[in-house]
Design a protein around this motif. Structure first.
Motif, PDB file in Angstrom:
ATOM      1  N   ASP A  98       0.806  -1.228   0.000  1.00  0.00           N
ATOM      2  CA  ASP A  98       0.000   0.000   0.000  1.00  0.00           C
ATOM      3  C   ASP A  98       0.834   1.272   0.000  1.00  0.00           C
ATOM      4  O   ASP A  98       0.588   2.193   0.775  1.00  0.00           O
ATOM      5  CB  ASP A  98      -0.950   0.007   1.206  1.00  0.00           C
ATOM      6  N   GLY A  99       1.858   1.329  -0.825  1.00  0.00           N
ATOM      7  CA  GLY A  99       2.658   2.536  -0.950  1.00  0.00           C
ATOM      8  C   GLY A  99       3.718   2.731   0.109  1.00  0.00           C
ATOM      9  O   GLY A  99       4.350   3.776   0.159  1.00  0.00           O
ATOM     10  N   ALA A 100       3.924   1.742   0.974  1.00  0.00           N
ATOM     11  CA  ALA A 100       4.930   1.874   2.034  1.00  0.00           C
ATOM     12  C   ALA A 100       5.853   0.665   2.038  1.00  0.00           C
ATOM     13  O   ALA A 100       5.440  -0.447   1.729  1.00  0.00           O
ATOM     14  CB  ALA A 100       4.252   2.011   3.392  1.00  0.00           C
ATOM     15  N   ALA A 101       7.108   0.913   2.377  1.00  0.00           N
ATOM     16  CA  ALA A 101       8.096  -0.145   2.562  1.00  0.00           C
ATOM     17  C   ALA A 101       8.552  -0.069   4.013  1.00  0.00           C
ATOM     18  O   ALA A 101       9.244   0.863   4.407  1.00  0.00           O
ATOM     19  CB  ALA A 101       9.274   0.032   1.606  1.00  0.00           C
ATOM     20  N   VAL A 102       8.142  -1.030   4.819  1.00  0.00           N
ATOM     21  CA  VAL A 102       8.406  -1.011   6.257  1.00  0.00           C
ATOM     22  C   VAL A 102       9.528  -1.981   6.580  1.00  0.00           C
ATOM     23  O   VAL A 102       9.385  -3.185   6.357  1.00  0.00           O
ATOM     24  CB  VAL A 102       7.135  -1.395   7.050  1.00  0.00           C
ATOM     25  N   PRO A 103      10.670  -1.487   7.082  1.00  0.00           N
ATOM     26  CA  PRO A 103      11.770  -2.387   7.452  1.00  0.00           C
ATOM     27  C   PRO A 103      11.416  -3.180   8.703  1.00  0.00           C
ATOM     28  O   PRO A 103      11.187  -2.605   9.769  1.00  0.00           O
ATOM     29  CB  PRO A 103      12.948  -1.448   7.692  1.00  0.00           C
ATOM     30  N   ILE A 104      11.359  -4.474   8.582  1.00  0.00           N
ATOM     31  CA  ILE A 104      10.880  -5.319   9.679  1.00  0.00           C
ATOM     32  C   ILE A 104      11.796  -5.254  10.901  1.00  0.00           C
ATOM     33  O   ILE A 104      11.335  -5.043  12.023  1.00  0.00           O
ATOM     34  CB  ILE A 104      10.682  -6.765   9.191  1.00  0.00           C
ATOM     35  N   SER A 105      13.099  -5.445  10.716  1.00  0.00           N
ATOM     36  CA  SER A 105      14.005  -5.433  11.868  1.00  0.00           C
ATOM     37  C   SER A 105      14.058  -4.069  12.536  1.00  0.00           C
ATOM     38  O   SER A 105      14.033  -3.972  13.760  1.00  0.00           O
ATOM     39  CB  SER A 105      15.420  -5.853  11.453  1.00  0.00           C
ATOM     40  N   LEU A 106      14.146  -3.026  11.745  1.00  0.00           N
ATOM     41  CA  LEU A 106      14.193  -1.675  12.305  1.00  0.00           C
ATOM     42  C   LEU A 106      12.911  -1.363  13.057  1.00  0.00           C
ATOM     43  O   LEU A 106      12.943  -0.798  14.153  1.00  0.00           O
ATOM     44  CB  LEU A 106      14.440  -0.637  11.217  1.00  0.00           C
ATOM     45  N   THR A 107      11.783  -1.750  12.516  1.00  0.00           N
ATOM     46  CA  THR A 107      10.509  -1.514  13.183  1.00  0.00           C
ATOM     47  C   THR A 107      10.452  -2.257  14.512  1.00  0.00           C
ATOM     48  O   THR A 107      10.001  -1.714  15.522  1.00  0.00           O
ATOM     49  CB  THR A 107       9.342  -1.947  12.280  1.00  0.00           C
ATOM     50  N   SER A 108      10.945  -3.494  14.524  1.00  0.00           N
ATOM     51  CA  SER A 108      10.982  -4.266  15.765  1.00  0.00           C
ATOM     52  C   SER A 108      11.875  -3.585  16.800  1.00  0.00           C
ATOM     53  O   SER A 108      11.551  -3.540  17.986  1.00  0.00           O
ATOM     54  CB  SER A 108      11.497  -5.677  15.498  1.00  0.00           C
ATOM     55  N   MET A 109      13.017  -3.057  16.351  1.00  0.00           N
ATOM     56  CA  MET A 109      13.917  -2.374  17.263  1.00  0.00           C
ATOM     57  C   MET A 109      13.261  -1.120  17.840  1.00  0.00           C
ATOM     58  O   MET A 109      13.343  -0.864  19.041  1.00  0.00           O
ATOM     59  CB  MET A 109      15.221  -1.991  16.576  1.00  0.00           C
ATOM     60  N   LEU A 110      12.569  -0.370  17.004  1.00  0.00           N
ATOM     61  CA  LEU A 110      11.903   0.839  17.474  1.00  0.00           C
ATOM     62  C   LEU A 110      10.817   0.495  18.486  1.00  0.00           C
ATOM     63  O   LEU A 110      10.646   1.191  19.492  1.00  0.00           O
ATOM     64  CB  LEU A 110      11.319   1.621  16.305  1.00  0.00           C
ATOM     65  N   ASP A 111      10.089  -0.591  18.244  1.00  0.00           N
ATOM     66  CA  ASP A 111       9.077  -1.030  19.201  1.00  0.00           C
ATOM     67  C   ASP A 111       9.721  -1.402  20.533  1.00  0.00           C
ATOM     68  O   ASP A 111       9.177  -1.123  21.598  1.00  0.00           O
ATOM     69  CB  ASP A 111       8.291  -2.223  18.657  1.00  0.00           C
ATOM     70  N   ALA A 112      10.890  -2.052  20.475  1.00  0.00           N
ATOM     71  CA  ALA A 112      11.572  -2.467  21.699  1.00  0.00           C
ATOM     72  C   ALA A 112      12.082  -1.271  22.493  1.00  0.00           C
ATOM     73  O   ALA A 112      12.096  -1.295  23.722  1.00  0.00           O
ATOM     74  CB  ALA A 112      12.731  -3.405  21.366  1.00  0.00           C
ATOM     75  N   ILE A 113      12.500  -0.233  21.789  1.00  0.00           N
ATOM     76  CA  ILE A 113      12.994   0.973  22.455  1.00  0.00           C
ATOM     77  C   ILE A 113      11.845   1.682  23.164  1.00  0.00           C
ATOM     78  O   ILE A 113      12.017   2.259  24.222  1.00  0.00           O
ATOM     79  CB  ILE A 113      13.696   1.911  21.455  1.00  0.00           C
ATOM     80  N   GLY A 114      10.669   1.614  22.582  1.00  0.00           N
ATOM     81  CA  GLY A 114       9.502   2.236  23.192  1.00  0.00           C
ATOM     82  C   GLY A 114       9.137   3.532  22.505  1.00  0.00           C
ATOM     83  O   GLY A 114       9.805   3.974  21.565  1.00  0.00           O
TER      84      GLY A 114
END
Length: 146
Positions: A98-114
């Motif tokens: 849907d028009g976005a490219a979401v980096p899976i590992s980076l997104t997981s890291m950002l979630d872990a950081i809070g």
């Protein structure tokens, strides 16, 4: 879930042609009723992406290609690529939809950081990289997070 796997040839650095071919595979997968399309590791960045990861212009072009693909592809896809966000080349996979490219590992890291601002996340990455360098780990911990 119906998963399609794209086996295709590409030329490293020929991002426009590669994205065009990948989008065509995406439309074909959509026509066949696939829910997800998976691309092989070398398709976007070539067989030796770690060797090219030090080249910022190449990484920028690859990132732009992911964005262009996200605009053109007909079905959600997983696309392996290489980033250098921590100063250490690392593999990641983008979920393209849907028009976005979401980096899976980076997104997981950002979630872990809070929750927090982009500045806080960037600061945390730099602090982790610097701490690893002081320990002589050359960014190994930060690389494993991403």
């Amino acid at each position: 879930m119906k998963i399609a796997i794209a086996q295709m040839n590409s030329t490293p650095g020929a991002f426009d042609a590669t994205v065009s071919s990948m989008a065509a595979y995406g439309h074909r997968a959509e026509e066949l009723g696939a829910d997800l399309l998976v691309f092989g590791a070398p398709v976007l960045m070539g067989p030796d992406p770690m060797g090219l990861a030090a080249n910022e212009a190449y990484l920028l072009d690859a990132t732009r290609a992911l964005g262009a693909l996200a605009e053109q592809i007909g079905v959600p896809a997983l696309v392996p690529y290489t980033s250098n966000i921590t100063g250490v080349p690392t593999y990641d996979v983008a979920y393209v939809r849907d028009g976005a490219a979401v980096p899976i590992s980076l997104t997981s890291m950002l979630d872990a950081i809070g929750p927090g601002s982009v500045d806080a996340v960037a600061r945390a990455i730099r602090q982790r990289r610097d701490a690893d360098a002081r320990r002589g780990d050359a960014g190994g911990q930060a690389a494993r997070l991403i």
